[in-house]
Scaffold this motif. Structure first.
Motif, PDB file in Angstrom:
ATOM      1  N   VAL A  26      42.825  56.308  17.481  1.00  0.00           N
ATOM      2  CA  VAL A  26      41.724  56.630  16.559  1.00  0.00           C
ATOM      3  C   VAL A  26      41.737  55.683  15.368  1.00  0.00           C
ATOM      4  O   VAL A  26      40.678  55.253  14.900  1.00  0.00           O
ATOM      5  CB  VAL A  26      41.817  58.105  16.101  1.00  0.00           C
ATOM      6  CG1 VAL A  26      40.909  58.385  14.927  1.00  0.00           C
ATOM      7  CG2 VAL A  26      41.494  59.025  17.249  1.00  0.00           C
ATOM      8  N   THR A  27      42.903  55.315  14.905  1.00  0.00           N
ATOM      9  CA  THR A  27      43.005  54.352  13.813  1.00  0.00           C
ATOM     10  C   THR A  27      42.433  53.000  14.229  1.00  0.00           C
ATOM     11  O   THR A  27      41.723  52.346  13.461  1.00  0.00           O
ATOM     12  CB  THR A  27      44.473  54.209  13.368  1.00  0.00           C
ATOM     13  OG1 THR A  27      44.963  55.494  12.979  1.00  0.00           O
ATOM     14  CG2 THR A  27      44.617  53.255  12.214  1.00  0.00           C
ATOM     15  N   GLY A  28      42.710  52.589  15.458  1.00  0.00           N
ATOM     16  CA  GLY A  28      42.158  51.331  15.953  1.00  0.00           C
ATOM     17  C   GLY A  28      40.647  51.376  16.088  1.00  0.00           C
ATOM     18  O   GLY A  28      39.956  50.407  15.749  1.00  0.00           O
ATOM     19  N   VAL A  29      40.115  52.477  16.575  1.00  0.00           N
ATOM     20  CA  VAL A  29      38.659  52.616  16.691  1.00  0.00           C
ATOM     21  C   VAL A  29      38.020  52.608  15.304  1.00  0.00           C
ATOM     22  O   VAL A  29      36.984  51.962  15.090  1.00  0.00           O
ATOM     23  CB  VAL A  29      38.299  53.909  17.468  1.00  0.00           C
ATOM     24  CG1 VAL A  29      36.820  54.216  17.371  1.00  0.00           C
ATOM     25  CG2 VAL A  29      38.727  53.789  18.917  1.00  0.00           C
ATOM     26  N   ALA A  30      38.635  53.285  14.360  1.00  0.00           N
ATOM     27  CA  ALA A  30      38.099  53.291  12.990  1.00  0.00           C
ATOM     28  C   ALA A  30      38.140  51.890  12.382  1.00  0.00           C
ATOM     29  O   ALA A  30      37.219  51.502  11.655  1.00  0.00           O
ATOM     30  CB  ALA A  30      38.884  54.264  12.126  1.00  0.00           C
ATOM     31  N   ALA A  31      39.162  51.112  12.678  1.00  0.00           N
ATOM     32  CA  ALA A  31      39.246  49.745  12.174  1.00  0.00           C
ATOM     33  C   ALA A  31      38.150  48.873  12.787  1.00  0.00           C
ATOM     34  O   ALA A  31      37.542  48.056  12.089  1.00  0.00           O
ATOM     35  CB  ALA A  31      40.618  49.158  12.471  1.00  0.00           C
ATOM     36  N   LEU A  32      37.882  49.053  14.073  1.00  0.00           N
ATOM     37  CA  LEU A  32      36.805  48.297  14.712  1.00  0.00           C
ATOM     38  C   LEU A  32      35.443  48.657  14.113  1.00  0.00           C
ATOM     39  O   LEU A  32      34.616  47.781  13.852  1.00  0.00           O
ATOM     40  CB  LEU A  32      36.791  48.544  16.217  1.00  0.00           C
ATOM     41  CG  LEU A  32      37.890  47.875  17.014  1.00  0.00           C
ATOM     42  CD1 LEU A  32      37.834  48.318  18.470  1.00  0.00           C
ATOM     43  CD2 LEU A  32      37.778  46.370  16.911  1.00  0.00           C
ATOM     44  N   GLY A 109      46.008  49.846  17.292  1.00  0.00           N
ATOM     45  CA  GLY A 109      44.978  50.648  17.941  1.00  0.00           C
ATOM     46  C   GLY A 109      44.788  50.396  19.419  1.00  0.00           C
ATOM     47  O   GLY A 109      44.858  51.327  20.225  1.00  0.00           O
ATOM     48  N   PRO A 110      44.544  49.146  19.848  1.00  0.00           N
ATOM     49  CA  PRO A 110      44.364  48.905  21.284  1.00  0.00           C
ATOM     50  C   PRO A 110      45.609  49.190  22.113  1.00  0.00           C
ATOM     51  O   PRO A 110      45.512  49.686  23.244  1.00  0.00           O
ATOM     52  CB  PRO A 110      43.998  47.421  21.356  1.00  0.00           C
ATOM     53  CG  PRO A 110      43.501  47.072  20.021  1.00  0.00           C
ATOM     54  CD  PRO A 110      44.210  47.970  19.052  1.00  0.00           C
ATOM     55  N   ILE A 111      46.776  48.913  21.549  1.00  0.00           N
ATOM     56  CA  ILE A 111      48.020  49.199  22.277  1.00  0.00           C
ATOM     57  C   ILE A 111      48.171  50.696  22.468  1.00  0.00           C
ATOM     58  O   ILE A 111      48.503  51.170  23.561  1.00  0.00           O
ATOM     59  CB  ILE A 111      49.228  48.601  21.516  1.00  0.00           C
ATOM     60  CG1 ILE A 111      49.121  47.077  21.492  1.00  0.00           C
ATOM     61  CG2 ILE A 111      50.539  49.043  22.147  1.00  0.00           C
ATOM     62  CD1 ILE A 111      50.111  46.405  20.577  1.00  0.00           C
ATOM     63  N   ALA A 112      47.913  51.474  21.415  1.00  0.00           N
ATOM     64  CA  ALA A 112      48.007  52.931  21.518  1.00  0.00           C
ATOM     65  C   ALA A 112      46.973  53.482  22.487  1.00  0.00           C
ATOM     66  O   ALA A 112      47.257  54.410  23.253  1.00  0.00           O
ATOM     67  CB  ALA A 112      47.838  53.567  20.137  1.00  0.00           C
ATOM     68  N   ALA A 113      45.773  52.917  22.482  1.00  0.00           N
ATOM     69  CA  ALA A 113      44.726  53.386  23.404  1.00  0.00           C
ATOM     70  C   ALA A 113      45.112  53.113  24.856  1.00  0.00           C
ATOM     71  O   ALA A 113      44.899  53.961  25.728  1.00  0.00           O
ATOM     72  CB  ALA A 113      43.396  52.719  23.065  1.00  0.00           C
ATOM     73  N   LEU A 114      45.684  51.950  25.125  1.00  0.00           N
ATOM     74  CA  LEU A 114      46.133  51.637  26.487  1.00  0.00           C
ATOM     75  C   LEU A 114      47.274  52.556  26.922  1.00  0.00           C
ATOM     76  O   LEU A 114      47.287  53.041  28.066  1.00  0.00           O
ATOM     77  CB  LEU A 114      46.562  50.177  26.587  1.00  0.00           C
ATOM     78  CG  LEU A 114      45.430  49.156  26.542  1.00  0.00           C
ATOM     79  CD1 LEU A 114      45.994  47.741  26.482  1.00  0.00           C
ATOM     80  CD2 LEU A 114      44.533  49.317  27.752  1.00  0.00           C
ATOM     81  N   LEU A 115      48.220  52.796  26.030  1.00  0.00           N
ATOM     82  CA  LEU A 115      49.329  53.700  26.368  1.00  0.00           C
ATOM     83  C   LEU A 115      48.847  55.135  26.557  1.00  0.00           C
ATOM     84  O   LEU A 115      49.339  55.849  27.433  1.00  0.00           O
ATOM     85  CB  LEU A 115      50.406  53.634  25.287  1.00  0.00           C
ATOM     86  CG  LEU A 115      51.231  52.354  25.241  1.00  0.00           C
ATOM     87  CD1 LEU A 115      52.131  52.354  24.020  1.00  0.00           C
ATOM     88  CD2 LEU A 115      52.041  52.191  26.512  1.00  0.00           C
ATOM     89  N   LEU A 116      47.868  55.554  25.759  1.00  0.00           N
ATOM     90  CA  LEU A 116      47.298  56.891  25.909  1.00  0.00           C
ATOM     91  C   LEU A 116      46.594  57.028  27.247  1.00  0.00           C
ATOM     92  O   LEU A 116      46.771  58.019  27.962  1.00  0.00           O
ATOM     93  CB  LEU A 116      46.333  57.184  24.759  1.00  0.00           C
ATOM     94  CG  LEU A 116      45.636  58.537  24.771  1.00  0.00           C
ATOM     95  CD1 LEU A 116      46.643  59.659  24.636  1.00  0.00           C
ATOM     96  CD2 LEU A 116      44.615  58.599  23.659  1.00  0.00           C
ATOM     97  N   ALA A 117      45.812  56.015  27.616  1.00  0.00           N
ATOM     98  CA  ALA A 117      45.125  56.051  28.907  1.00  0.00           C
ATOM     99  C   ALA A 117      46.121  56.051  30.061  1.00  0.00           C
ATOM    100  O   ALA A 117      45.948  56.788  31.047  1.00  0.00           O
ATOM    101  CB  ALA A 117      44.179  54.859  29.024  1.00  0.00           C
TER     102      ALA A 117
END
Length: 135
Positions: A26-32, A109-117
Motif C-alpha cells: 500500500v505504501t508503494g501504491v501511494a508513492a506511485l 512497494g513493488p517488492i512487497a506487492a510481489l511477495l504478497l501476491a
C-alpha cells in the motif's frame, strides 16, 4: 461446483508477514499515486500516510486471516493470535501520520506487492478439499 475459501492454510510465518506485506505494498501504491499527481516531486521528498487507516486495515487482515493458520503450538494460537493484531491497533492509536521517504516507498512497494501476491498464490494452491464446500 465447489465453493472454496479464498485463503488456503497459512503457516505462522506467512500469517505474520501478510499484514506487513500489505503495509509495504500500500505504501508503494501511494508513492506511485503521489508521483503521478505531483510530477515535480523530488525523490528526497517525504510521503505522509494515515497510520490509523493503514494499521487498522492491517490489524483487520490479521484478525480475519487467523482462522486459516496452521498453528504449531497451543501458545501461538492463544497468545500470538490476540497479541499481534493488538500491537497493530496500538500503532494505529499511537501514530497519527506514517512518514516514509518517497524513494524508499518506491523501492519497497513493488517488492512487497510481489511477495504478497506470491504468498497468496501459494496459500491458494495449498488449499485442502476440506476448505471447499459443495452447494
Amino acid at each position: 461446483m465447489l465453493l472454496c475459501a479464498v485463503l488456503g492454510r497459512l503457516t505462522v510465518r506467512s500469517w505474520v508477514s501478510l499484514p506487513l506485506l500489505f503495509l509495504g505494498s500500500v505504501t508503494g501504491v501511494a508513492a506511485l499515486i503521489e508521483m503521478v499527481l505531483r510530477p515535480e516531486l523530488v525523490m528526497r521528498s517525504e510521503l505522509s500516510l494515515s497510520a490509523p487507516l493503514l494499521f487498522g486495515f492491517a490489524a483487520g487482515l490479521a484478525v480475519f486471516s487467523a482462522s486459516h493458520v496452521r498453528w504449531s503450538f497451543r501458545w501461538q494460537r492463544l497468545s500470538l493470535r490476540v497479541a499481534y493484531p493488538l500491537v497493530m491497533i496500538g500503532c494505529a492509536i499511537a501514530l497519527d501520520v506514517f512518514t516514509v521517504p518517497l524513494g524508499a516507498a518506491l523501492i519497497v512497494g513493488p517488492i512487497a506487492a510481489l511477495l504478497l501476491a506470491a504468498t497468496l498464490m501459494r496459500t491458494r494452491q495449498a488449499r485442502d478439499e476440506a476448505d471447499c464446500l459443495t452447494p
